[in-house]
Write a protein that holds these residues in place. Structure first.
Motif, PDB file in Angstrom:
ATOM      1  N   MET A  87      45.056  30.467  29.329  1.00 31.24           N
ATOM      2  CA  MET A  87      45.258  30.800  30.983  1.00 31.24           C
ATOM      3  C   MET A  87      44.189  30.349  31.596  1.00 31.24           C
ATOM      4  O   MET A  87      42.954  30.481  31.150  1.00 31.24           O
ATOM      5  CB  MET A  87      45.490  32.376  30.856  1.00 31.24           C
ATOM      6  N   SER A  88      44.375  29.615  32.692  1.00 25.44           N
ATOM      7  CA  SER A  88      43.166  29.053  33.534  1.00 25.44           C
ATOM      8  C   SER A  88      42.392  30.279  34.213  1.00 25.44           C
ATOM      9  O   SER A  88      43.144  31.328  34.372  1.00 25.44           O
ATOM     10  CB  SER A  88      43.806  28.095  34.512  1.00 25.44           C
ATOM     11  N   LYS A  89      41.590  29.863  34.742  1.00 29.97           N
ATOM     12  CA  LYS A  89      40.771  30.901  35.442  1.00 29.97           C
ATOM     13  C   LYS A  89      41.516  31.181  36.635  1.00 29.97           C
ATOM     14  O   LYS A  89      41.588  32.679  37.187  1.00 29.97           O
ATOM     15  CB  LYS A  89      39.478  30.112  35.916  1.00 29.97           C
ATOM     16  N   GLU A  90      42.286  30.505  37.531  1.00 34.95           N
ATOM     17  CA  GLU A  90      42.983  30.746  38.587  1.00 34.95           C
ATOM     18  C   GLU A  90      44.164  31.628  38.183  1.00 34.95           C
ATOM     19  O   GLU A  90      44.265  32.785  38.694  1.00 34.95           O
ATOM     20  CB  GLU A  90      43.616  29.681  39.180  1.00 34.95           C
ATOM     21  N   ARG A 143      45.911  37.417  38.029  1.00 39.97           N
ATOM     22  CA  ARG A 143      46.272  38.581  37.473  1.00 39.97           C
ATOM     23  C   ARG A 143      45.398  39.774  37.579  1.00 39.97           C
ATOM     24  O   ARG A 143      45.903  40.976  37.987  1.00 39.97           O
ATOM     25  CB  ARG A 143      46.284  38.199  35.746  1.00 39.97           C
ATOM     26  N   VAL A 144      44.189  39.369  37.895  1.00 38.59           N
ATOM     27  CA  VAL A 144      43.336  40.493  38.377  1.00 38.59           C
ATOM     28  C   VAL A 144      43.532  41.019  39.639  1.00 38.59           C
ATOM     29  O   VAL A 144      43.573  42.423  39.769  1.00 38.59           O
ATOM     30  CB  VAL A 144      41.894  39.824  38.510  1.00 38.59           C
ATOM     31  N   ILE A 145      43.958  40.420  40.633  1.00 35.04           N
ATOM     32  CA  ILE A 145      44.471  40.822  41.928  1.00 35.04           C
ATOM     33  C   ILE A 145      45.567  41.915  41.784  1.00 35.04           C
ATOM     34  O   ILE A 145      45.904  42.654  42.363  1.00 35.04           O
ATOM     35  CB  ILE A 145      44.727  39.720  43.028  1.00 35.04           C
ATOM     36  N   GLU A 173      40.713  31.785  29.724  1.00 35.23           N
ATOM     37  CA  GLU A 173      41.185  32.551  28.460  1.00 35.23           C
ATOM     38  C   GLU A 173      40.393  32.258  27.365  1.00 35.23           C
ATOM     39  O   GLU A 173      40.231  32.850  26.452  1.00 35.23           O
ATOM     40  CB  GLU A 173      42.566  32.336  28.164  1.00 35.23           C
ATOM     41  N   ASP A 174      40.169  30.690  27.280  1.00 32.95           N
ATOM     42  CA  ASP A 174      39.497  30.268  25.920  1.00 32.95           C
ATOM     43  C   ASP A 174      38.009  30.580  25.969  1.00 32.95           C
ATOM     44  O   ASP A 174      37.279  30.322  24.905  1.00 32.95           O
ATOM     45  CB  ASP A 174      39.843  28.769  25.974  1.00 32.95           C
ATOM     46  N   THR A 175      37.325  31.221  27.188  1.00 34.01           N
ATOM     47  CA  THR A 175      35.872  31.489  26.969  1.00 34.01           C
ATOM     48  C   THR A 175      35.546  32.522  26.160  1.00 34.01           C
ATOM     49  O   THR A 175      36.106  33.740  26.606  1.00 34.01           O
ATOM     50  CB  THR A 175      35.405  31.547  28.533  1.00 34.01           C
ATOM     51  N   PRO A 176      34.760  32.656  25.272  1.00 36.44           N
ATOM     52  CA  PRO A 176      34.594  33.798  24.482  1.00 36.44           C
ATOM     53  C   PRO A 176      33.623  34.503  25.126  1.00 36.44           C
ATOM     54  O   PRO A 176      32.931  34.532  25.812  1.00 36.44           O
ATOM     55  CB  PRO A 176      33.709  33.122  23.322  1.00 36.44           C
ATOM     56  N   MET A 177      34.077  36.115  24.878  1.00 40.49           N
ATOM     57  CA  MET A 177      33.317  36.912  25.631  1.00 40.49           C
ATOM     58  C   MET A 177      32.337  37.816  24.554  1.00 40.49           C
ATOM     59  O   MET A 177      32.605  38.864  24.152  1.00 40.49           O
ATOM     60  CB  MET A 177      34.238  38.047  26.405  1.00 40.49           C
ATOM     61  N   SER A 236      26.855  45.772  45.317  1.00 43.01           N
ATOM     62  CA  SER A 236      28.066  46.295  44.932  1.00 43.01           C
ATOM     63  C   SER A 236      28.193  47.412  44.077  1.00 43.01           C
ATOM     64  O   SER A 236      28.957  48.282  44.581  1.00 43.01           O
ATOM     65  CB  SER A 236      29.146  45.249  44.633  1.00 43.01           C
ATOM     66  N   GLY A 237      27.332  47.327  43.048  1.00 43.73           N
ATOM     67  CA  GLY A 237      27.305  48.433  42.130  1.00 43.73           C
ATOM     68  C   GLY A 237      28.162  48.414  41.073  1.00 43.73           C
ATOM     69  O   GLY A 237      28.058  49.379  40.033  1.00 43.73           O
ATOM     70  N   ARG A 238      29.146  47.704  41.353  1.00 42.90           N
ATOM     71  CA  ARG A 238      30.258  47.517  40.073  1.00 42.90           C
ATOM     72  C   ARG A 238      30.264  46.211  39.701  1.00 42.90           C
ATOM     73  O   ARG A 238      30.543  45.312  40.709  1.00 42.90           O
ATOM     74  CB  ARG A 238      31.460  48.068  40.278  1.00 42.90           C
ATOM     75  N   VAL A 239      30.394  45.642  38.481  1.00 43.00           N
ATOM     76  CA  VAL A 239      30.718  44.410  38.171  1.00 43.00           C
ATOM     77  C   VAL A 239      31.707  44.219  36.924  1.00 43.00           C
ATOM     78  O   VAL A 239      31.503  45.238  35.997  1.00 43.00           O
ATOM     79  CB  VAL A 239      29.141  43.604  37.689  1.00 43.00           C
ATOM     80  N   VAL A 240      32.615  43.357  36.984  1.00 43.79           N
ATOM     81  CA  VAL A 240      33.570  43.134  35.749  1.00 43.79           C
ATOM     82  C   VAL A 240      33.487  41.730  35.516  1.00 43.79           C
ATOM     83  O   VAL A 240      33.416  40.592  36.272  1.00 43.79           O
ATOM     84  CB  VAL A 240      34.896  43.439  36.446  1.00 43.79           C
ATOM     85  N   LEU A 241      33.507  41.449  34.293  1.00 39.18           N
ATOM     86  CA  LEU A 241      33.904  40.051  33.865  1.00 39.18           C
ATOM     87  C   LEU A 241      35.053  40.122  32.783  1.00 39.18           C
ATOM     88  O   LEU A 241      35.214  41.036  31.993  1.00 39.18           O
ATOM     89  CB  LEU A 241      32.544  39.727  32.938  1.00 39.18           C
ATOM     90  N   THR A 242      35.800  39.115  33.202  1.00 40.45           N
ATOM     91  CA  THR A 242      37.293  39.127  32.432  1.00 40.45           C
ATOM     92  C   THR A 242      37.717  37.664  31.956  1.00 40.45           C
ATOM     93  O   THR A 242      37.435  36.843  32.917  1.00 40.45           O
ATOM     94  CB  THR A 242      38.141  39.949  33.059  1.00 40.45           C
ATOM     95  N   ASN A 243      38.202  37.351  30.843  1.00 45.24           N
ATOM     96  CA  ASN A 243      39.025  36.244  30.479  1.00 45.24           C
ATOM     97  C   ASN A 243      40.111  36.369  30.447  1.00 45.24           C
ATOM     98  O   ASN A 243      41.205  35.841  29.996  1.00 45.24           O
ATOM     99  CB  ASN A 243      38.471  35.677  29.189  1.00 45.24           C
ATOM    100  N   GLY A 244      40.894  37.478  30.998  1.00 43.70           N
ATOM    101  CA  GLY A 244      42.536  37.858  31.113  1.00 43.70           C
ATOM    102  C   GLY A 244      42.842  38.796  30.128  1.00 43.70           C
ATOM    103  O   GLY A 244      43.699  39.234  30.171  1.00 43.70           O
TER     104      GLY A 244
END
Length: 164
Positions: A1-4, A9-11, A66-70, A91-99
């Protein structure tokens, strides 16, 4: 899954599960809007409207392929970058996701699971409470206050900050 695709999906998740109004979500926001000369972009930014009618960020989301390891060193670099972004956006809130995987941290310094992401109404409520606290603090402590609270010193003795 690409970053876009991850970003799309996040939106969808934000609008359908956390009830964030679409007009309160910005994408691909240049960091230079927050700090002159800062490079890069915020993939997804959730905003609230402050008392003066300005947008204020309450959640920053960075999307990875999606291929980026977390895990490991790659994850540490992404977390460091998110901390830099949070320092300039406040912002006070941060999220990191690869899907598939997600990391979430908030202003309380707690790392949480996806199920703990607050709904938009909660983000607005917390923002308004913090805004009110800031107004009260400013009313009690003017710019010339010498208690040290404007310097954010660890040794502040006025009790106006909860130093951890």
């Amino acid at each position: 899954m690409s970053k876009e695709l991850v970003q799309d999906r996040v939106i969808k998740y934000l609008t359908e599960n956390l009830y964030v109004p679409l007009d309160m979500i910005d994408t691909n926001v240049s960091l230079s809007e927050f700090a002159e000369g800062m490079e890069g972009e915020i993939d997804v930014l959730v905003n609230v409207m402050d008392d003066e009618g300005y947008y204020a960020p309450v959640m920053v989301i960075q999307c990875l392929d999606e291929d980026t390891p977390m895990e490991g060193e790659a994850l540490e670099k992404h977390i460091e970058r998110l901390e830099e972004i949070d320092d300039v956006t406040l912002s006070g809130r941060v999220v990191l996701t690869n899907g598939d995987q997600m990391m979430y941290a908030d202003w309380r310094g707690e790392e949480n699971e996806e199920k703990d992401l607050p709904e938009y109404d909660t983000m607005v409520k917390e923002f308004k409470e913090m805004e009110e606290e800031a107004k009260l603090h400013e009313a009690e402590h003017g710019e010339d206050c010498d208690c040290g609270c404007h310097d954010h010193e660890e040794n502040c003795k006025c009790g106006c900050h909860d130093h951890k």
